[in-house]
Design an enzyme around this catalytic site. Structure first.
Site, mmCIF file in Angstrom:
data_model
loop_
_atom_site.group_PDB
_atom_site.id
_atom_site.type_symbol
_atom_site.label_atom_id
_atom_site.label_comp_id
_atom_site.label_asym_id
_atom_site.label_seq_id
_atom_site.Cartn_x
_atom_site.Cartn_y
_atom_site.Cartn_z
ATOM 1 N N SER A 44 0.851 -1.183 0.000
ATOM 2 C CA SER A 44 0.000 0.000 0.000
ATOM 3 C C SER A 44 0.891 1.239 0.000
ATOM 4 C CB SER A 44 -0.947 -0.026 1.203
ATOM 5 O OG SER A 44 -1.804 1.092 1.186
ATOM 6 N N TYR A 71 -5.380 7.901 -6.397
ATOM 7 C CA TYR A 71 -4.309 7.063 -5.861
ATOM 8 C C TYR A 71 -4.613 6.679 -4.416
ATOM 9 C CZ TYR A 71 0.398 5.590 -4.474
ATOM 10 O OH TYR A 71 1.476 4.884 -4.004
ATOM 11 N N LYS A 75 -4.961 2.897 -2.750
ATOM 12 C CA LYS A 75 -4.060 2.433 -1.698
ATOM 13 C C LYS A 75 -4.824 2.105 -0.415
ATOM 14 C CE LYS A 75 -1.476 1.566 -3.906
ATOM 15 N NZ LYS A 75 -0.520 0.438 -4.087
#
Length: 211
Positions: A44, A71, A75
């Site tokens: 992550s 993003y 994650k």
């Protein structure tokens, strides 16, 4: 990371499709092959702190697109997937964790405007200078260390269902905590088991497979 708005061949927003859904399908398809004592380590990022997942609009069909928000969603999804996978498999002695490798100079930032990247690094350097800590990129071996630690060194019960960084389990931090490649801590929403279950269900709906 922080790609322009785009879509995978299956029609998913690029970062969510690449960083989460592809791994979700692959891992679940091979999960029956995992033996007792196996571990799943999802890579992550501290970038999860940019955003929680949005299960109502995962493909930015109604939400204005922002590369770092997208993003962050992907994650956060990596962490929530580890939480849900761990809950489902720990009874068989299989554990899962998510890790933040740290700030490393790789091609990951190739989609970010160099001026913006330099501005981010400069801001980070100033923050660290105020704390008496110089900014330094991690080497690639240093960046791999937490994955190795969580995968084969740390006790399984210590890392199962957790988020790890700098070779230790990360602590929950407030939602207004600083976001940077080297600041520590995890947002509480990324460890929420109900959200993890909801993401699992939504991911199955999106890919058309049940696991």
């Amino acid at each position: 990371m922080a790609t322009p708005l785009g879509h995978t061949v299956d029609g998913f927003e690029t970062q969510f499709g690449t960083n989460h859904l592809g791994h979700f399908v692959f891992v679940n398809r091979i999960a029956p092959l995992l033996r007792t004592g196996s571990r799943l380590i999802n890579v992550s990022s501290s970038g999860h702190r940019y955003s929680n997942v949005d299960l109502d609009d995962p493909n930015f069909e109604r939400t204005p697109y922002e590369p770092f928000v997208a993003y962050g969603r992907s994650k956060t999804a990596n962490i929530l997937f580890a939480v849900a996978f761990d809950e489902r498999r720990r009874g068989r002695g299989i554990r899962a964790a998510a890790v933040h490798p740290g700030g490393i100079q790789t091609e990951l930032a190739r989609h970010i405007d160099p001026a913006r990247l330099n501005a981010i690094i400069e801001q980070l350097s100033q923050q660290l200078a105020a704390e008496g800590k110089p900014f330094q990129w991690k080497t690639i071996p240093q960046g791999a260390a937490t994955s190795v630690w969580a995968g084969v060194v740390a006790p399984a019960d210590a890392v199962g269902g957790k988020y790890c960084e700098n070779c230790h389990v990360g602590q929950v931090v407030p939602d207004d905590a600083i976001i940077s490649a080297i600041s520590e801590g995890i947002r509480g929403y990324a460890l929420d088991s109900k959200m993890a279950a909801a993401l699992w269900k939504k991911s199955e709906e999106m890919v058309g497979e049940s696991f």
